[in-house]
Design a protein around this motif. Structure first.
Motif, PDB file in Angstrom:
ATOM      1  N   ALA A  37      -0.770  -3.175   4.765  1.00 53.13           N
ATOM      2  CA  ALA A  37      -0.929  -4.536   5.269  1.00 53.13           C
ATOM      3  C   ALA A  37       0.304  -4.987   6.030  1.00 53.13           C
ATOM      4  CB  ALA A  37      -1.174  -5.490   4.092  1.00 53.13           C
ATOM      5  N   ASP A  38       0.083  -5.827   7.035  1.00 56.40           N
ATOM      6  CA  ASP A  38       1.197  -6.477   7.709  1.00 56.40           C
ATOM      7  C   ASP A  38       1.123  -7.986   7.530  1.00 56.40           C
ATOM      8  OD1 ASP A  38      -0.890  -7.058   9.418  1.00 56.40           O
ATOM      9  OD2 ASP A  38      -0.018  -6.085  11.158  1.00 56.40           O
ATOM     10  N   THR A  39       0.110  -8.418   6.750  1.00 57.57           N
ATOM     11  CA  THR A  39      -0.021  -9.830   6.382  1.00 57.57           C
ATOM     12  C   THR A  39      -0.360  -9.928   4.904  1.00 57.57           C
ATOM     13  OG1 THR A  39      -2.397  -9.956   6.856  1.00 57.57           O
ATOM     14  CG2 THR A  39      -0.892 -10.493   8.677  1.00 57.57           C
ATOM     15  N   SER A  40      -0.062 -11.088   4.320  1.00 59.15           N
ATOM     16  CA  SER A  40      -0.473 -11.346   2.943  1.00 59.15           C
ATOM     17  C   SER A  40      -1.975 -11.630   2.953  1.00 59.15           C
ATOM     18  CB  SER A  40       0.315 -12.523   2.367  1.00 59.15           C
ATOM     19  OG  SER A  40       0.161 -13.667   3.168  1.00 59.15           O
ATOM     20  N   TRP A  41      -2.593 -11.763   1.786  1.00 54.43           N
ATOM     21  CA  TRP A  41      -4.041 -11.913   1.740  1.00 54.43           C
ATOM     22  C   TRP A  41      -4.540 -13.214   2.366  1.00 54.43           C
ATOM     23  CZ3 TRP A  41      -6.601 -15.733  -0.957  1.00 54.43           C
ATOM     24  CH2 TRP A  41      -5.935 -16.359  -2.013  1.00 54.43           C
ATOM     25  N   ASP A  42      -3.652 -14.174   2.593  1.00 54.35           N
ATOM     26  CA  ASP A  42      -4.061 -15.401   3.281  1.00 54.35           C
ATOM     27  C   ASP A  42      -3.798 -15.333   4.784  1.00 54.35           C
ATOM     28  OD1 ASP A  42      -1.287 -15.594   3.142  1.00 54.35           O
ATOM     29  OD2 ASP A  42      -1.283 -17.719   2.632  1.00 54.35           O
ATOM     30  N   GLY A  43      -3.421 -14.145   5.288  1.00 51.32           N
ATOM     31  CA  GLY A  43      -3.272 -13.949   6.724  1.00 51.32           C
ATOM     32  C   GLY A  43      -1.903 -14.229   7.311  1.00 51.32           C
ATOM     33  N   LYS A  44      -0.937 -14.611   6.481  1.00 49.37           N
ATOM     34  CA  LYS A  44       0.414 -14.899   6.984  1.00 49.37           C
ATOM     35  C   LYS A  44       1.233 -13.612   7.043  1.00 49.37           C
ATOM     36  CE  LYS A  44       0.278 -19.619   5.379  1.00 49.37           C
ATOM     37  NZ  LYS A  44       0.647 -20.531   4.307  1.00 49.37           N
ATOM     38  N   ALA A 100     -10.064  -3.860 -11.375  1.00 51.52           N
ATOM     39  CA  ALA A 100      -9.218  -2.687 -11.589  1.00 51.52           C
ATOM     40  C   ALA A 100      -9.315  -1.744 -10.395  1.00 51.52           C
ATOM     41  CB  ALA A 100      -9.635  -1.966 -12.867  1.00 51.52           C
ATOM     42  N   GLY A 101      -8.150  -1.313  -9.920  1.00 52.08           N
ATOM     43  CA  GLY A 101      -8.084  -0.393  -8.785  1.00 52.08           C
ATOM     44  C   GLY A 101      -7.912  -1.085  -7.452  1.00 52.08           C
ATOM     45  N   GLU A 102      -8.005  -2.424  -7.410  1.00 53.64           N
ATOM     46  CA  GLU A 102      -7.855  -3.159  -6.151  1.00 53.64           C
ATOM     47  C   GLU A 102      -6.430  -3.700  -6.032  1.00 53.64           C
ATOM     48  OE1 GLU A 102     -12.371  -4.590  -5.241  1.00 53.64           O
ATOM     49  OE2 GLU A 102     -11.151  -5.952  -6.453  1.00 53.64           O
ATOM     50  N   ALA A 103      -5.936  -3.711  -4.790  1.00 58.86           N
ATOM     51  CA  ALA A 103      -4.562  -4.130  -4.514  1.00 58.86           C
ATOM     52  C   ALA A 103      -4.541  -5.267  -3.505  1.00 58.86           C
ATOM     53  CB  ALA A 103      -3.765  -2.939  -3.972  1.00 58.86           C
ATOM     54  N   LEU A 104      -3.414  -5.986  -3.441  1.00 58.15           N
ATOM     55  CA  LEU A 104      -3.250  -7.020  -2.434  1.00 58.15           C
ATOM     56  C   LEU A 104      -1.792  -7.233  -2.107  1.00 58.15           C
ATOM     57  CD1 LEU A 104      -3.629 -10.681  -3.653  1.00 58.15           C
ATOM     58  CD2 LEU A 104      -2.998  -8.859  -5.184  1.00 58.15           C
ATOM     59  N   ALA A 105      -1.555  -7.758  -0.915  1.00 57.84           N
ATOM     60  CA  ALA A 105      -0.243  -8.259  -0.517  1.00 57.84           C
ATOM     61  C   ALA A 105      -0.272  -9.744  -0.859  1.00 57.84           C
ATOM     62  CB  ALA A 105      -0.006  -8.032   0.973  1.00 57.84           C
ATOM     63  N   GLU A 106       0.559 -10.153  -1.790  1.00 55.32           N
ATOM     64  CA  GLU A 106       0.541 -11.520  -2.304  1.00 55.32           C
ATOM     65  C   GLU A 106       1.019 -12.527  -1.267  1.00 55.32           C
ATOM     66  OE1 GLU A 106      -0.718 -13.940  -4.016  1.00 55.32           O
ATOM     67  OE2 GLU A 106      -0.285 -13.006  -5.934  1.00 55.32           O
ATOM     68  N   VAL A 107       0.603 -13.781  -1.442  1.00 57.98           N
ATOM     69  CA  VAL A 107       1.022 -14.857  -0.547  1.00 57.98           C
ATOM     70  C   VAL A 107       2.511 -15.132  -0.739  1.00 57.98           C
ATOM     71  CG1 VAL A 107      -1.252 -15.921  -0.374  1.00 57.98           C
ATOM     72  CG2 VAL A 107       0.267 -16.620  -2.222  1.00 57.98           C
ATOM     73  N   ILE A 108       3.165 -15.601   0.333  1.00 59.18           N
ATOM     74  CA  ILE A 108       4.603 -15.854   0.318  1.00 59.18           C
ATOM     75  C   ILE A 108       4.844 -17.349   0.508  1.00 59.18           C
ATOM     76  CG2 ILE A 108       6.818 -15.281   1.408  1.00 59.18           C
ATOM     77  CD1 ILE A 108       5.238 -12.788   2.593  1.00 59.18           C
ATOM     78  N   ASN A 109       5.691 -17.933  -0.344  1.00 63.87           N
ATOM     79  CA  ASN A 109       6.020 -19.360  -0.261  1.00 63.87           C
ATOM     80  C   ASN A 109       4.776 -20.242  -0.258  1.00 63.87           C
ATOM     81  OD1 ASN A 109       8.873 -19.178  -0.271  1.00 63.87           O
ATOM     82  ND2 ASN A 109       8.826 -18.550   1.872  1.00 63.87           N
TER      83      ASN A 109
END
Length: 143
Positions: A37-44, A100-109
Protein backbone atom coordinates in the motif's frame (compact mmCIF):
# COMPACT_ATOMS: atom_id res chain seq x y z
CA UNK A 1 1.18 -21.88 14.15
CA UNK A 2 2.86 -20.07 17.04
CA UNK A 3 2.67 -16.27 17.31
CA UNK A 4 6.46 -16.08 16.91
CA UNK A 5 6.12 -17.77 13.53
CA UNK A 6 3.37 -15.33 12.51
CA UNK A 7 5.64 -12.48 13.58
CA UNK A 8 8.47 -13.69 11.34
CA UNK A 9 6.12 -14.19 8.39
CA UNK A 10 4.56 -10.75 8.80
CA UNK A 11 7.93 -8.98 9.11
CA UNK A 12 9.19 -10.79 6.02
CA UNK A 13 6.02 -10.07 4.02
CA UNK A 14 5.95 -6.39 4.98
CA UNK A 15 9.62 -5.84 4.17
CA UNK A 16 9.69 -7.76 0.89
CA UNK A 17 7.88 -6.51 -2.18
CA UNK A 18 6.59 -9.10 -4.67
CA UNK A 19 9.15 -8.09 -7.29
CA UNK A 20 12.11 -7.99 -4.91
CA UNK A 21 12.09 -11.07 -2.71
CA UNK A 22 15.06 -11.62 -0.43
CA UNK A 23 15.14 -15.22 -1.60
CA UNK A 24 14.10 -17.24 -4.61
CA UNK A 25 10.72 -18.95 -4.43
CA UNK A 26 10.71 -22.67 -5.07
CA UNK A 27 8.75 -25.80 -4.26
CA UNK A 28 10.06 -25.44 -0.68
CA UNK A 29 9.53 -21.69 -0.28
CA UNK A 30 6.35 -19.78 -1.08
CA UNK A 31 5.86 -16.04 -0.62
CA UNK A 32 2.43 -14.39 -0.54
CA UNK A 33 1.90 -10.65 -0.41
CA UNK A 34 -0.40 -9.74 2.48
CA UNK A 35 -0.18 -5.99 2.10
CA UNK A 36 1.23 -3.56 -0.43
CA UNK A 37 0.00 0.00 0.00
CA UNK A 38 0.98 3.60 -0.54
CA UNK A 39 -2.08 4.90 1.31
CA UNK A 40 -3.78 4.08 4.59
CA UNK A 41 -7.17 2.36 4.42
CA UNK A 42 -8.94 5.74 4.36
CA UNK A 43 -7.00 6.76 1.23
CA UNK A 44 -4.49 9.17 2.80
CA UNK A 45 -0.78 8.91 1.87
CA UNK A 46 1.52 6.90 4.11
CA UNK A 47 4.04 9.22 5.75
CA UNK A 48 7.30 8.60 7.57
CA UNK A 49 8.32 10.68 10.58
CA UNK A 50 11.49 12.71 10.87
CA UNK A 51 14.20 11.51 13.21
CA UNK A 52 16.05 8.26 13.77
CA UNK A 53 13.80 5.46 12.41
CA UNK A 54 12.45 2.91 14.84
CA UNK A 55 10.14 -0.01 14.00
CA UNK A 56 8.00 -1.36 16.85
CA UNK A 57 6.00 -4.58 16.57
CA UNK A 58 3.20 -5.47 18.98
CA UNK A 59 0.83 -8.37 19.44
CA UNK A 60 -2.51 -6.87 20.50
CA UNK A 61 -5.41 -8.86 21.97
CA UNK A 62 -8.97 -7.60 22.34
CA UNK A 63 -11.50 -9.61 24.36
CA UNK A 64 -14.91 -10.47 22.83
CA UNK A 65 -17.00 -7.30 22.80
CA UNK A 66 -13.96 -5.24 23.83
CA UNK A 67 -12.90 -1.96 22.27
CA UNK A 68 -9.61 -0.09 22.01
CA UNK A 69 -11.21 3.26 22.78
CA UNK A 70 -10.81 6.27 20.50
CA UNK A 71 -7.18 6.91 19.67
CA UNK A 72 -4.89 7.98 16.84
CA UNK A 73 -1.39 7.18 15.62
CA UNK A 74 1.04 9.95 14.64
CA UNK A 75 3.08 7.32 12.75
CA UNK A 76 2.36 4.83 10.00
CA UNK A 77 1.31 1.40 11.22
CA UNK A 78 0.47 -1.84 9.50
CA UNK A 79 -1.58 -4.66 11.00
CA UNK A 80 -2.51 -8.26 10.34
CA UNK A 81 -5.39 -10.00 12.12
CA UNK A 82 -4.17 -13.39 13.35
CA UNK A 83 -7.44 -14.53 14.98
CA UNK A 84 -10.99 -13.25 15.31
CA UNK A 85 -12.87 -10.43 13.59
CA UNK A 86 -12.07 -6.75 14.08
CA UNK A 87 -13.98 -3.63 13.11
CA UNK A 88 -12.10 -0.32 12.92
CA UNK A 89 -14.34 2.77 12.79
CA UNK A 90 -13.67 6.44 12.15
CA UNK A 91 -15.66 9.23 13.83
CA UNK A 92 -17.32 9.88 10.45
CA UNK A 93 -18.90 6.42 10.72
CA UNK A 94 -16.70 4.93 8.00
CA UNK A 95 -15.49 1.49 9.04
CA UNK A 96 -13.38 -1.43 7.91
CA UNK A 97 -13.91 -5.05 8.97
CA UNK A 98 -11.06 -7.52 9.05
CA UNK A 99 -11.00 -11.27 9.58
CA UNK A 100 -8.06 -13.56 10.37
CA UNK A 101 -5.46 -13.35 7.61
CA UNK A 102 -6.46 -9.84 6.46
CA UNK A 103 -4.09 -6.87 6.72
CA UNK A 104 -4.36 -3.09 6.51
CA UNK A 105 -2.34 0.10 6.51
CA UNK A 106 -3.78 1.94 9.50
CA UNK A 107 -5.02 5.54 9.40
CA UNK A 108 -2.54 8.25 10.43
CA UNK A 109 -3.43 11.17 12.73
CA UNK A 110 -7.10 10.16 12.47
CA UNK A 111 -9.15 9.20 15.53
CA UNK A 112 -10.49 5.65 15.31
CA UNK A 113 -11.83 2.87 17.53
CA UNK A 114 -11.27 -0.86 17.12
CA UNK A 115 -13.71 -3.41 18.47
CA UNK A 116 -13.99 -7.15 18.61
CA UNK A 117 -17.15 -8.25 16.78
CA UNK A 118 -16.89 -11.92 17.62
CA UNK A 119 -17.08 -14.40 20.47
CA UNK A 120 -13.34 -15.19 20.55
CA UNK A 121 -10.42 -12.86 21.32
CA UNK A 122 -9.04 -10.82 18.43
CA UNK A 123 -5.29 -11.21 18.08
CA UNK A 124 -3.43 -8.95 15.73
CA UNK A 125 0.16 -8.05 15.04
CA UNK A 126 0.86 -4.38 14.36
CA UNK A 127 4.10 -2.77 13.19
CA UNK A 128 4.65 0.95 13.75
CA UNK A 129 7.12 2.87 11.55
CA UNK A 130 8.07 5.61 13.98
CA UNK A 131 11.10 7.44 15.24
CA UNK A 132 13.10 6.98 18.44
CA UNK A 133 11.29 8.69 21.33
CA UNK A 134 8.08 9.28 19.37
CA UNK A 135 4.69 8.22 20.74
CA UNK A 136 2.96 5.48 18.76
CA UNK A 137 -0.56 6.10 20.04
CA UNK A 138 -2.42 9.14 21.34
CA UNK A 139 -5.60 8.62 23.39
CA UNK A 140 -8.52 10.75 22.25
CA UNK A 141 -10.41 12.35 25.09
CA UNK A 142 -14.20 12.72 25.13
CA UNK A 143 -15.43 16.02 23.74
Amino acid sequence: MKIGNYFCIVVWALVCQPTAFALETSAAVKASVILKADTSWDGKPIIYPEGKPEITGLIIEIVPGGETGWHSHPVSSFGLVLEGELEVQLKSGTFKRLKAGEALAEVINTPHNGRNLGSVPVKLVVFYAGAVGQKLTVTEHAE
